[in-house]
Motif scaffolding. Structure first.
Motif, mmCIF file in Angstrom:
data_model
loop_
_atom_site.group_PDB
_atom_site.id
_atom_site.type_symbol
_atom_site.label_atom_id
_atom_site.label_comp_id
_atom_site.label_asym_id
_atom_site.label_seq_id
_atom_site.Cartn_x
_atom_site.Cartn_y
_atom_site.Cartn_z
ATOM 1 N N PHE A 87 1.773 9.380 -6.096
ATOM 2 C CA PHE A 87 2.502 10.674 -6.428
ATOM 3 C C PHE A 87 3.186 11.037 -7.697
ATOM 4 O O PHE A 87 3.111 11.918 -8.185
ATOM 5 N N LEU A 88 3.980 9.726 -8.004
ATOM 6 C CA LEU A 88 4.499 10.061 -9.261
ATOM 7 C C LEU A 88 3.626 10.355 -10.546
ATOM 8 O O LEU A 88 3.909 11.011 -11.413
ATOM 9 N N LEU A 89 2.369 9.465 -10.409
ATOM 10 C CA LEU A 89 1.144 9.993 -11.422
ATOM 11 C C LEU A 89 0.735 11.261 -11.295
ATOM 12 O O LEU A 89 0.699 11.958 -12.491
ATOM 13 N N ALA A 142 5.543 9.651 -14.238
ATOM 14 C CA ALA A 142 5.470 8.163 -14.291
ATOM 15 C C ALA A 142 4.237 8.126 -15.092
ATOM 16 O O ALA A 142 3.180 9.084 -15.106
ATOM 17 N N ASP A 143 4.021 6.975 -15.882
ATOM 18 C CA ASP A 143 2.705 6.599 -16.780
ATOM 19 C C ASP A 143 2.545 5.049 -16.440
ATOM 20 O O ASP A 143 3.353 4.310 -16.338
ATOM 21 N N GLU A 144 1.441 4.869 -16.426
ATOM 22 C CA GLU A 144 0.940 3.589 -16.212
ATOM 23 C C GLU A 144 0.701 2.939 -17.703
ATOM 24 O O GLU A 144 -0.111 3.447 -18.645
ATOM 25 N N ILE A 145 1.371 1.636 -17.945
ATOM 26 C CA ILE A 145 1.152 1.210 -19.626
ATOM 27 C C ILE A 145 0.518 -0.023 -19.333
ATOM 28 O O ILE A 145 0.101 -0.782 -20.408
ATOM 29 N N GLY A 146 0.195 -0.535 -18.413
ATOM 30 C CA GLY A 146 -0.384 -2.173 -18.065
ATOM 31 C C GLY A 146 -0.449 -2.092 -16.577
ATOM 32 O O GLY A 146 -0.161 -1.202 -15.658
ATOM 33 N N ASP A 203 -0.016 -2.733 -13.026
ATOM 34 C CA ASP A 203 1.066 -2.930 -12.175
ATOM 35 C C ASP A 203 2.374 -2.599 -12.944
ATOM 36 O O ASP A 203 3.518 -2.764 -12.484
ATOM 37 N N GLU A 204 2.372 -1.676 -13.896
ATOM 38 C CA GLU A 204 3.531 -1.639 -15.007
ATOM 39 C C GLU A 204 3.796 -0.024 -15.062
ATOM 40 O O GLU A 204 2.861 0.565 -15.584
ATOM 41 N N LEU A 205 4.963 0.616 -14.797
ATOM 42 C CA LEU A 205 5.121 1.811 -14.897
ATOM 43 C C LEU A 205 6.307 2.382 -15.698
ATOM 44 O O LEU A 205 7.223 1.417 -15.902
ATOM 45 N N VAL A 206 6.149 3.539 -16.347
ATOM 46 C CA VAL A 206 7.230 4.045 -17.282
ATOM 47 C C VAL A 206 7.628 5.377 -16.998
ATOM 48 O O VAL A 206 6.837 6.140 -16.381
ATOM 49 N N LEU A 207 8.846 5.881 -17.218
ATOM 50 C CA LEU A 207 9.363 7.209 -16.966
ATOM 51 C C LEU A 207 8.464 8.176 -18.184
ATOM 52 O O LEU A 207 8.619 7.715 -19.269
ATOM 53 N N THR A 208 7.824 9.423 -17.503
ATOM 54 C CA THR A 208 7.665 10.265 -18.590
ATOM 55 C C THR A 208 8.870 11.002 -19.092
ATOM 56 O O THR A 208 9.891 11.119 -19.014
ATOM 57 N N GLU A 209 8.342 11.642 -20.229
ATOM 58 C CA GLU A 209 9.448 12.463 -20.910
ATOM 59 C C GLU A 209 9.779 13.754 -19.874
ATOM 60 O O GLU A 209 10.704 13.999 -19.918
ATOM 61 N N ARG A 210 8.744 14.134 -19.099
ATOM 62 C CA ARG A 210 9.084 15.105 -18.196
ATOM 63 C C ARG A 210 9.951 14.589 -17.231
ATOM 64 O O ARG A 210 10.928 15.362 -17.114
ATOM 65 N N ALA A 211 10.032 13.503 -16.744
ATOM 66 C CA ALA A 211 10.822 12.688 -15.943
ATOM 67 C C ALA A 211 12.225 12.730 -16.277
ATOM 68 O O ALA A 211 13.269 13.082 -15.673
ATOM 69 N N LYS A 212 12.415 12.216 -17.568
ATOM 70 C CA LYS A 212 13.629 12.132 -18.260
ATOM 71 C C LYS A 212 14.436 13.528 -18.319
ATOM 72 O O LYS A 212 15.619 13.525 -18.095
ATOM 73 N N SER A 226 0.842 -1.183 -0.016
ATOM 74 C CA SER A 226 -0.227 -0.072 0.078
ATOM 75 C C SER A 226 0.975 1.201 -0.185
ATOM 76 O O SER A 226 0.543 2.215 -0.701
ATOM 77 N N PHE A 227 1.993 1.282 0.755
ATOM 78 C CA PHE A 227 2.841 2.477 0.578
ATOM 79 C C PHE A 227 3.351 2.555 -0.686
ATOM 80 O O PHE A 227 3.587 3.783 -1.290
ATOM 81 N N MET A 228 3.818 1.473 -1.237
ATOM 82 C CA MET A 228 4.375 1.665 -2.890
ATOM 83 C C MET A 228 3.354 2.240 -3.627
ATOM 84 O O MET A 228 3.458 3.112 -4.722
ATOM 85 N N ASN A 229 2.096 1.942 -3.414
ATOM 86 C CA ASN A 229 0.855 2.395 -4.163
ATOM 87 C C ASN A 229 0.836 3.977 -3.932
ATOM 88 O O ASN A 229 0.408 4.726 -5.034
#
Length: 250
Positions: free
Chosen positions: A192-194, A199-203, A205-214, A184-187
């Motif tokens: 927060f990241l979203l 971060a974005d969700e692509i599936g 429980d799968e996350l990717v870095l956004t262009e903003r983050a990069k 639950s803490f990781m959620n």
């Protein structure tokens, strides 16, 4: 340099939108890129509030550079918005560590410029945080206290917070949001990241870095000596093990 009234008004309107939302797109981005004078004024306005205006993909971002910037997200806001009502600084620092580990998972070292992986599953991210906590435990207590002063992070309290959480994964999904578990803490950190568009969700429980983050990583995060020191500290024992294994192979 003297600017005509129309140019100043264009820049002010664009900056007002940027200051309010933290991001502008489309016409605002095109104006920033196409008009040198407007871009110069926006950059100057941003510096006056200890921020940096930067482009990331199809967006123009306003990034705070120091904690005293009026656009910096305060600790109290983070506690109130994302953590439980009795949250203390150790909870917040654990969130920061989880974010650092998330970012670090996409790069092969803290000196990398480009990501070396495409996505990160939640369960793997949780495992990586566990590895970092175990790595902290390998430090001598006296040395750890020295690093606490150097980085202003209470590493001992962070370890205690993590260890005190229930090590529940599958059943945590069915429990209330108030359940104090690692899952639950990781959620919470994921939310927060979203929310911050890092971060974005692509599936599932799968996350990717956004262009903003990069862009933030390349232009800001990796360049600050203080942050670089924290990354190097967190990953120190892993690097030592890799070097030891490499030496054995040779």
């Amino acid at each position: 340099m003297r600017y005509d009234n129309e140019t100043v008004l264009k820049a002010f309107r664009l900056y007002a939108e940027l200051a309010q939302r933290g991001v502008v797109e489309r016409e605002g981005l095109q104006l920033y890129l196409a008009d040198d004078e407007v871009r110069g004024l926006i950059d100057q306005f941003a510096r006056e509030v200890d921020c940096l205006a930067m482009t990331a993909g199809d967006q123009l971002l306003l990034i705070p550079l120091v904690r005293l910037s009026p656009f910096h997200v305060s600790n109290e806001y983070l506690k109130k918005t994302y953590l439980h009502t009795k949250a203390v600084n150790a909870d917040l620092y654990l969130l920061y560590v989880a974010v650092i580990v998330f970012v670090g998972a996409f790069y092969d070292s803290y000196q990398s410029v480009e990501p070396t992986r495409d996505f990160l599953p939640m369960d793997e991210w949780l495992g990586l945080v566990q590895e970092r906590i175990e790595g902290l435990k390998e430090h001598d207590p006296e040395q750890l206290r020295k690093y606490e002063k150097e980085f202003s992070y209470n590493w001992s309290a962070i370890m205690e917070k993590w260890d005190a959480m229930d090590d529940i994964k599958e059943t945590a999904k069915k429990q209330s949001g108030n359940t104090i578990s690692r899952f639950s803490f990781m959620n919470t950190v994921r939310r927060f990241l979203l929310d911050q568009q890092l971060a974005d969700e692509i599936g599932e429980d799968e996350l990717v870095l956004t262009e903003r983050a990069k862009i933030v990583v390349q232009r800001y995060f990796m360049e600050l000596q203080h942050n670089r020191g924290i990354l190097q500290f967190l990953y120190q024992f892993e690097e030592d093990r890799k070097n030891a294994e490499k030496t054995k192979e040779e």
